[in-house]
Design a protein around this motif. Sequence first.
Motif, PDB file in Angstrom:
ATOM      1  N   MET A   1      27.345  62.736  25.028  1.00 23.32           N
ATOM      2  CA  MET A   1      26.872  61.671  24.531  1.00 23.32           C
ATOM      3  C   MET A   1      26.626  61.817  23.075  1.00 23.32           C
ATOM      4  O   MET A   1      25.927  62.905  22.758  1.00 23.32           O
ATOM      5  N   ILE A   2      27.069  61.025  22.079  1.00 23.61           N
ATOM      6  CA  ILE A   2      27.122  61.149  20.825  1.00 23.61           C
ATOM      7  C   ILE A   2      26.161  60.340  20.172  1.00 23.61           C
ATOM      8  O   ILE A   2      25.988  59.338  20.424  1.00 23.61           O
ATOM      9  N   VAL A   3      25.083  60.902  19.338  1.00 21.20           N
ATOM     10  CA  VAL A   3      23.956  60.043  18.728  1.00 21.20           C
ATOM     11  C   VAL A   3      24.498  60.145  17.372  1.00 21.20           C
ATOM     12  O   VAL A   3      24.630  60.854  16.500  1.00 21.20           O
ATOM     13  N   ARG A   4      24.415  58.736  16.712  1.00 20.81           N
ATOM     14  CA  ARG A   4      24.977  58.487  15.395  1.00 20.81           C
ATOM     15  C   ARG A   4      23.784  57.924  14.530  1.00 20.81           C
ATOM     16  O   ARG A   4      23.064  56.891  15.136  1.00 20.81           O
ATOM     17  N   ARG A  36      27.098  52.552  23.668  1.00 21.29           N
ATOM     18  CA  ARG A  36      25.970  52.473  24.981  1.00 21.29           C
ATOM     19  C   ARG A  36      24.403  52.043  24.200  1.00 21.29           C
ATOM     20  O   ARG A  36      23.788  51.583  25.011  1.00 21.29           O
ATOM     21  N   HIS A  37      24.392  51.956  23.082  1.00 23.13           N
ATOM     22  CA  HIS A  37      23.112  51.681  22.520  1.00 23.13           C
ATOM     23  C   HIS A  37      22.990  51.568  20.739  1.00 23.13           C
ATOM     24  O   HIS A  37      24.029  52.227  20.379  1.00 23.13           O
ATOM     25  N   LEU A  38      22.718  50.482  20.261  1.00 21.58           N
ATOM     26  CA  LEU A  38      22.577  50.328  18.853  1.00 21.58           C
ATOM     27  C   LEU A  38      21.127  49.772  18.640  1.00 21.58           C
ATOM     28  O   LEU A  38      20.731  48.696  19.118  1.00 21.58           O
ATOM     29  N   GLN A  39      20.359  50.441  17.632  1.00 17.52           N
ATOM     30  CA  GLN A  39      19.060  49.897  17.275  1.00 17.52           C
ATOM     31  C   GLN A  39      19.103  49.858  15.910  1.00 17.52           C
ATOM     32  O   GLN A  39      19.740  50.741  15.156  1.00 17.52           O
ATOM     33  N   LEU A  40      18.295  49.245  15.338  1.00 18.43           N
ATOM     34  CA  LEU A  40      17.905  48.884  14.119  1.00 18.43           C
ATOM     35  C   LEU A  40      16.602  49.466  13.452  1.00 18.43           C
ATOM     36  O   LEU A  40      15.565  48.835  14.326  1.00 18.43           O
ATOM     37  N   THR A  52      20.404  52.828  11.090  1.00  8.13           N
ATOM     38  CA  THR A  52      20.908  52.578  12.558  1.00  8.13           C
ATOM     39  C   THR A  52      21.010  53.696  13.512  1.00  8.13           C
ATOM     40  O   THR A  52      21.091  54.663  12.989  1.00  8.13           O
ATOM     41  N   TYR A  53      20.516  53.499  14.621  1.00  9.49           N
ATOM     42  CA  TYR A  53      20.633  54.496  15.539  1.00  9.49           C
ATOM     43  C   TYR A  53      21.534  54.204  16.698  1.00  9.49           C
ATOM     44  O   TYR A  53      21.339  53.011  17.376  1.00  9.49           O
ATOM     45  N   SER A  54      22.686  54.812  16.949  1.00 13.33           N
ATOM     46  CA  SER A  54      23.554  54.243  18.108  1.00 13.33           C
ATOM     47  C   SER A  54      24.100  55.482  18.944  1.00 13.33           C
ATOM     48  O   SER A  54      23.911  56.632  18.538  1.00 13.33           O
ATOM     49  N   LEU A  55      24.215  54.986  20.096  1.00 14.33           N
ATOM     50  CA  LEU A  55      24.794  56.074  21.173  1.00 14.33           C
ATOM     51  C   LEU A  55      26.167  55.798  21.464  1.00 14.33           C
ATOM     52  O   LEU A  55      26.450  54.522  21.789  1.00 14.33           O
ATOM     53  N   PHE A  82      24.008  48.630  -1.404  1.00 12.68           N
ATOM     54  CA  PHE A  82      23.126  49.928  -1.413  1.00 12.68           C
ATOM     55  C   PHE A  82      22.563  50.094  -2.860  1.00 12.68           C
ATOM     56  O   PHE A  82      23.275  49.860  -3.800  1.00 12.68           O
ATOM     57  N   ALA A  83      21.261  50.679  -2.850  1.00 11.51           N
ATOM     58  CA  ALA A  83      20.441  51.144  -4.094  1.00 11.51           C
ATOM     59  C   ALA A  83      20.948  52.618  -4.080  1.00 11.51           C
ATOM     60  O   ALA A  83      20.846  53.193  -5.357  1.00 11.51           O
ATOM     61  N   GLU A  84      21.209  53.503  -3.078  1.00 10.61           N
ATOM     62  CA  GLU A  84      21.482  54.820  -3.022  1.00 10.61           C
ATOM     63  C   GLU A  84      22.773  55.147  -2.258  1.00 10.61           C
ATOM     64  O   GLU A  84      22.878  54.303  -1.308  1.00 10.61           O
ATOM     65  N   LYS A  85      23.236  56.220  -1.998  1.00 11.54           N
ATOM     66  CA  LYS A  85      24.286  56.880  -1.349  1.00 11.54           C
ATOM     67  C   LYS A  85      23.756  56.642   0.060  1.00 11.54           C
ATOM     68  O   LYS A  85      22.612  57.343   0.346  1.00 11.54           O
ATOM     69  N   PRO A  86      24.401  56.257   1.101  1.00 16.90           N
ATOM     70  CA  PRO A  86      23.895  56.573   2.416  1.00 16.90           C
ATOM     71  C   PRO A  86      24.028  57.841   3.037  1.00 16.90           C
ATOM     72  O   PRO A  86      24.839  58.636   2.489  1.00 16.90           O
ATOM     73  N   VAL A  87      23.260  58.082   3.883  1.00 17.67           N
ATOM     74  CA  VAL A  87      23.186  59.524   4.685  1.00 17.67           C
ATOM     75  C   VAL A  87      23.604  59.164   6.093  1.00 17.67           C
ATOM     76  O   VAL A  87      22.808  58.397   7.013  1.00 17.67           O
ATOM     77  N   ALA A  88      24.794  59.858   6.786  1.00 16.63           N
ATOM     78  CA  ALA A  88      24.911  59.608   8.262  1.00 16.63           C
ATOM     79  C   ALA A  88      25.171  60.920   8.650  1.00 16.63           C
ATOM     80  O   ALA A  88      25.881  62.128   7.926  1.00 16.63           O
ATOM     81  N   PHE A  89      24.920  61.020   9.853  1.00 16.60           N
ATOM     82  CA  PHE A  89      25.167  62.177  10.652  1.00 16.60           C
ATOM     83  C   PHE A  89      25.002  61.988  12.390  1.00 16.60           C
ATOM     84  O   PHE A  89      24.549  61.173  12.608  1.00 16.60           O
ATOM     85  N   SER A  90      25.982  62.752  12.787  1.00 21.85           N
ATOM     86  CA  SER A  90      26.204  62.576  14.257  1.00 21.85           C
ATOM     87  C   SER A  90      25.729  63.855  14.788  1.00 21.85           C
ATOM     88  O   SER A  90      25.707  64.925  14.434  1.00 21.85           O
ATOM     89  N   GLY A  91      25.236  63.771  16.175  1.00 21.34           N
ATOM     90  CA  GLY A  91      24.661  64.833  17.192  1.00 21.34           C
ATOM     91  C   GLY A  91      25.200  64.545  18.530  1.00 21.34           C
ATOM     92  O   GLY A  91      25.371  63.713  18.839  1.00 21.34           O
ATOM     93  N   GLU A  92      25.097  65.731  19.305  1.00 26.14           N
ATOM     94  CA  GLU A  92      25.878  65.744  20.600  1.00 26.14           C
ATOM     95  C   GLU A  92      24.444  65.863  21.423  1.00 26.14           C
ATOM     96  O   GLU A  92      23.623  66.865  21.038  1.00 26.14           O
TER      97      GLU A  92
END
Length: 103
Positions: A1-4, A36-40, A52-55, A82-92
Motif C-alpha cells: 500500500m502506498i500512502v501519498r 483505496r482512500h482519499l481524505q482532505l 490530501t492523504y490518499s492510499l 497556490f501561494a507557495e510551492k506544494p510539497v508531496a511525498f509517498s511512503g510504502e
Amino acid sequence: MIVRIVRMTFQEDKLPDFHTIFNNSKHQIRAFPGNRHLQLLSDPDHPTVRMTYSLWESVDALEAYRRSDLFRETWAATKLLFAEKPVAFSGENIESVPLIDIA
C-alpha cells in the motif's frame, strides 16, 4: 500500500475555489482504479494549508492516476491557486496499528 500526502498552501482568497475543485473531483479520484482512500485535511496552525492523504494499491496505480486526464486537469486548475510551492511525498506502508476506541 502506498500512502501519498500532498501539502498545499493557498492564496487566502482562493480557498473556496480549491474546495470547489476538490468537491467536483473527489468522487472520481476515489473511484480511480487502485485508489483505496482519499481524505482532505486542514492544518490547524495555518488556515490556508490543505493536505490530501490518499492510499493507493501500488506505485503503478498512483502513477497511472498521475498520468491520467483527471489528474492533469485537476492539478492544472489547482496549482493556479497556490501561494507557495506544494510539497508531496509517498511512503510504502510497512505496518498499521489499529485505532483504539477510547470512548
